[in-house]
Every structure is written in C-alpha cells, then in structure tokens.
Design a protein around this motif. Structure first.
Motif, PDB file in Angstrom:
ATOM      1  N   UNK A  46      28.853  -4.080  12.298  1.00 47.35           N
ATOM      2  CA  UNK A  46      28.584  -5.151  12.553  1.00 47.35           C
ATOM      3  C   UNK A  46      26.949  -4.758  13.897  1.00 47.35           C
ATOM      4  N   UNK A  47      26.444  -5.738  14.961  1.00 51.36           N
ATOM      5  CA  UNK A  47      25.804  -5.546  15.648  1.00 51.36           C
ATOM      6  C   UNK A  47      25.733  -4.468  16.262  1.00 51.36           C
ATOM      7  N   UNK A  48      27.125  -4.911  16.896  1.00 45.72           N
ATOM      8  CA  UNK A  48      28.282  -4.188  18.968  1.00 45.72           C
ATOM      9  C   UNK A  48      27.351  -2.531  17.786  1.00 45.72           C
ATOM     10  N   UNK A  79      25.713  -1.221  15.915  1.00 47.34           N
ATOM     11  CA  UNK A  79      24.537  -0.114  15.700  1.00 47.34           C
ATOM     12  C   UNK A  79      23.762  -0.450  17.138  1.00 47.34           C
ATOM     13  N   UNK A  80      23.950  -1.605  17.696  1.00 47.13           N
ATOM     14  CA  UNK A  80      23.358  -1.385  19.440  1.00 47.13           C
ATOM     15  C   UNK A  80      24.105  -0.210  20.128  1.00 47.13           C
TER      16      UNK A  80
END
Lengths: 245, 317
Positions: free
Chosen positions: A231-233, A235-236
């Motif tokens: 998820x975005x977390x 990826x960051x």
C-alpha cells in the motif's frame, strides 16, 4: 674575499619550525578518516532502516505476487474489510452478504466486476458458527468422569469458536488464475483497548474448503497464504525510509 | 529580480515568525492539534480538494497548495505555494509519486518538522502501471482516478483528520460515509449500464498511465500505455514499438487526456485506426467540492461510449 663571504651567507641553511608543531599530516589524516568512517556508517545504517520488511515464505505481495483476477479481487476486498469492521463497530454485529450487496459493495455486489472476476460465491462465517450443519455432533465420550460433555458440532465450529473470529469466505470462482479467498477478522490488542483487525488470505485452489482453524499456523498448514497489501505506506517506506502508517 | 529577492526574504522572515509561534503544536500523547479556530487543511491535488471539502463541510477550511491551472506532472514550486504552506494545520498528499513537489514546498516553507502530513494512500493497495513497461513493475500513483480506491482514501483522510481534530471526528466520519455512498451509487449506476454492453471486443490503450485503477475496478484491461514513464514523452523507437503492440493486440480505442493535450495522440490515431476518446485525470480547472463526482461521471460516460463503439465496430468494421 667579499664575493666568497656573500656565497657562504647565501648557502647557509636555516631550519624553520612549523608553527603547528608538524600536526598537519595527522590532522589531515584524522579528518579524512572521520569523513570516510561517517559516510560508511551513514550508508550502512540507512540501508538497514529502509523499506518494508521482507515477506515470509507463507506470505504473498498484493503488488507482484497475485494473478490479475486475484489482484482485482484483493483491491476490492481490502476496503471492503474496513467497511465490514466499521459496520461491526457501529452495530455490534457482522453484516451478511445480502447486506453487503445492498450497499453495492464490491466484490460482493453481483455486477460486471463480479462476473468478469469469476463470479465468486461468498459466505460469512460467524464465531462459533455451525456453517453447514452436515456433520452431526459426535456422541460424548464415555469415560469423561462426569465432566462437561461439550462437543463441537463440526470442524467449522471448532475453527471459529473461542477465537473471537469472524470471516468472509469466497470460493467457486471460475476465472483463469482464480484462488479461494478469506477475510479473517480477529481482535487485536492495541494499547488499552481491543480493536478488530482483518487479514486477507488466498488458496490456490478456488474450491478449497473453509479451513477448520483460522489461526495463521493452521491456515498455513492447510495451504492458505496471507496477502500482504503493498500500500501507500509501504511505498513511502520503500522510497523515503519513513513510516507514515 | 529585486522584487523576487525581497519576496524570498519576506517568505523566510514569515517562516521564522510562524515557526516561533508554534501554533501547529500537536499534543504529544494524542496527536491532536491545538487549534485556534477552524482547522486549515491543505491539499495537493484536485481530487483531494473534493474529498476533504465533502468530509469537513463547514468545520474546516480547505486550501489548495498550488494554483488551479498548474500541471501537477511537471510542477515547479512558486513563492506563493510556500506562503500557503506556512498557514496549514495539516496537508493531504498523494505521497506515492504524484506530488513530490509538495515535499519541496513544505521543506522550503520551514514546515518539514511541524506540519502533520496525511498520506491519503496509506492503506490503498497499489497496483503496477499497465501495458508493457519493459517487464518492470512500476507503482501507479493515480489512485484518485477510481471509485473504490477513492473511497478508501476518503476514509483514510477522515480518520486522520479526526485524530488531529477529535472534537469533529464523528462529524467527519459521518460525512465521509455519506460521500462514499454517493460515489458508490455513481459506480453502481454505471455498472447497470455497463452490464448491457458487450465487452468482448474492448481493448484499449492510454496516452497516460493514469487509468489502471479505474479499469481494474470495472474488470477491464489496458493493453498499451504510450508514455514510457509518468509524464515522459516516448522516443521514436518507443513510439514505434507501442504502435506495433497496438496493431498486434487489435486495440480499438485510445484514451487521451482531457487536460494535458499530447501532440502524439492524433498521429497514433491516424497510424493505427484506433478511435480516440478523452478521459479526465481530474487534475485541471478550478478547485470545487463536486469536481471529483462530476468528472468521474464524465469518465464513466466516456468509458461506456468507448465500450459501445468497440461492440458495434468489430475489427475492420
């Protein structure tokens, strides 16, 4: 005579002591060493803290470990699991499949997405549920010395009772590369209160039976694999090395 | 030149003064902000303006970080952006590649360490860019061009706003649920129309890699993407390869951009015979609360029209 005296004076060597006491080389060496050491330490430490943890053998990434149809269903299941939990928080009960369909929630709502992605059949399994009723409770053991003769009615009952676990089970999908699916919603202890927490699982056999145990080790032993959402977390964390969850 | 220098000095002084006032201080135990009046919520992209506006109603102020007509794909930060960033209580970001300039602005405004960021995609399952990307799996940051992933972001934003502003948390969540229900209704209405259409001949290419989430949620697949990377124009060789791929898999429609015209779409249409349509990236025009719903409906209408075209114009037809 005068000329010779001038030559002698010009050839005379004079030792001039450096004002720093010959420390330039040592200082230069120390500074260079400190720079190299700190750069190496930074690179090594930075590399260690970047990126999400590697997957374990029974886990699969939602980003590059799923077939096209499984990835589509996972993308719908993940937000659906959140909404199911919120519904439980609000009402104290688990929404039925019919209720989820009434709210048009994919992947349960039987629309084009549902058709294209294999027409998976969904069931909700409550804690302690006797899902099928096909297996009659066996007789109580004769030599129990009068102790409680409580017997689980079937494997599904055993799989869910006492674990505080609700689950949504999808099977019978017909699309190429299709799996069976399972949302397992258990209670997790977070600080001073209990919260519902969902994990998503797949089985490569689209007709895999509902597992008789919903604990991770039991699911793994029965061929289920946990989907780890990329998820975005994640990826960051991968790109910037920081957690934003 | 002199004016610009004066402006930069003024911005730096303002940053220093606002930093000293520490009005953005968050509670060390709860994460809640100490607010003086309405919370000021910054947003980086148009969809986030719509999302946040519908979540907060009249209980917070929504401020776009950059001007409405800017192109977020190759944006260069401006002094006004920094001035805006200095006033925010929080900033909602895409965070996965579509608004990297926002982090430069926040840093330049002196807010790197005291501006709470809301990563809208924190819980959204990401998927790779479709089409042939040279066997590489590249994260697609366009999660906001969809309905399901949009709803997930709306709930994530509402949750985080509630943590920062607990007094209004329940209100934000109620609004988020109502907004999500409207978006889901939009999707369902389209699905009803969609169900009557023949999908068997639908094969599409897109100019921009912005529509994988949209296509996935409707069970559609993108066969080719013209841009080799996000916002990058293809080389002649890359373009020739893509045209070959379009011919090989019999792509029938090409989706171009509504806001960011690309001079290549017409030549590709001519070279391959594909029918061209425009989809909205929802990243241009004025910031409005209903922009996401309006432009998503336009997108779904366009998609239905394209599917209808492929159903009635088989190969060579």
């Amino acid at each position: 005579m005068t000329v010779s005296s001038n030559i002698d004076r010009s050839l005379r060597a004079q030792l001039v002591q450096p004002s720093s006491g010959r420390l330039e080389s040592i200082v230069f060496f120390l500074i260079t060493f400190a720079l190299v050491a700190s750069t190496a330490a930074y690179v090594l430490l930075k590399a260690k803290q970047e990126g999400p943890p590697p997957l374990l053998s029974w886990q699969v990434s939602s980003f590059d470990g799923l077939s096209e149809v499984d990835q589509a269903i996972h993308s719908a299941l993940l937000p659906a699991a959140d909404e199911i939990i919120w519904a439980n928080n609000d009402t104290g009960r688990w929404p039925s499949i019919a209720e989820l369909q009434d709210t048009l929630l994919p992947p349960f709502y039987e629309d084009n997405f549902w058709q294209v992605n294999g027409e998976v059949q969904w069931q909700v399994i409550m804690p302690g549920a006797n899902k099928t009723g096909e297996v009659a409770p066996p007789p109580p053991p004769q030599s129990n010395n009068g102790l409680a003769s409580f017997v689980a009615p079937n494997a599904v009952y055993q799989g869910t009772l006492g674990q505080g676990t609700a689950s949504y089970y999808g099977s019978g999908g017909k699309a190429p590369g299709q799996s069976a699916y399972l949302i397992v919603i258990g209670h997790a202890h977070s600080g001073v209160y209990w919260i519902n927490q969902a994990t998503l699982w797949i089985h490569k056999d689209p007709n895999a039976p509902f597992p008789d145990i919903l604990k991770p080790e039991g699911l793994v032993a029965r061929g289920w694999r946990q989907i780890i959402p990329y998820n975005g977390a994640s990826e960051v964390e991968r790109v910037k090395g920081i957690s934003n969850g | 030149m002199v004016n610009r220098l004066i402006q930069q000095v003024w911005v730096a002084l303002l940053a220093l003064l606002m930093g000293l006032s520490s009005t953005w201080a968050a509670s060390p135990t709860t994460g809640a902000l100490t607010l003086k009046g309405k919370m000021k919520v910054g947003v980086t992209l148009h969809p986030y303006y719509s999302f946040v506006s519908n979540i907060v109603g009249d209980r917070a102020e929504v401020i776009a970080l950059i001007d409405a007509e800017s192109n977020p794909h190759n944006y260069q930060p401006q002094p006004n952006d920094m001035k805006r960033a200095m006033t925010f209580d929080t900033l909602v970001v895409n965070g996965i590649g579509h608004d990297e300039w926002a982090f430069e602005i926040v840093k330049a405004a002196g807010r790197k360490d005291n501006l709470p960021l809301i990563y809208a995609n924190a819980s959204v399952a990401l998927i790779p860019i479709g089409g042939d990307q040279g066997n590489a799996k590249v994260v697609n940051p366009h999660t906001f061009v969809s309905t399901s992933a949009a709803i997930q972001q709306i709930f994530e934003i509402a949750r985080r706003l509630g943590e920062l502003d607990p007094a209004n948390a329940a209100y934000y969540r109620t609004n988020a649920s109502a907004y999500a229900a409207r978006i889901r209704r939009l999707r369902a209405d389209f699905m009803t129309r969609f169900a009557k259409l023949d999908l068997s001949a639908f094969r599409c290419a897109t100019m921009h890699a912005g529509y994988d989430y949209l296509m996935q949620e409707f069970g559609l697949k993108i066969s080719a993407v013209i841009e080799p990377r996000h916002g990058v124009t293809p080389t002649a060789r890359q373009l020739a390869n893509t045209i070959d791929a379009i011919r090989k898999v019999d792509v029938r429609v090409l989706f171009a951009e509504k806001y960011f015209a690309n001079g290549l779409s017409k030549p590709i249409e001519t070279a391959t015979g594909v029918k061209m349509y425009s989809l909205s990236h929802i990243s241009g025009g004025p910031y409005t609360a209903d922009k996401f719903e309006v432009e998503m409906k336009e997108n779904l209408d366009t998609l239905a029209e394209a599917i209808d075209y492929t159903a009635h114009h088989p190969k060579g037809g």
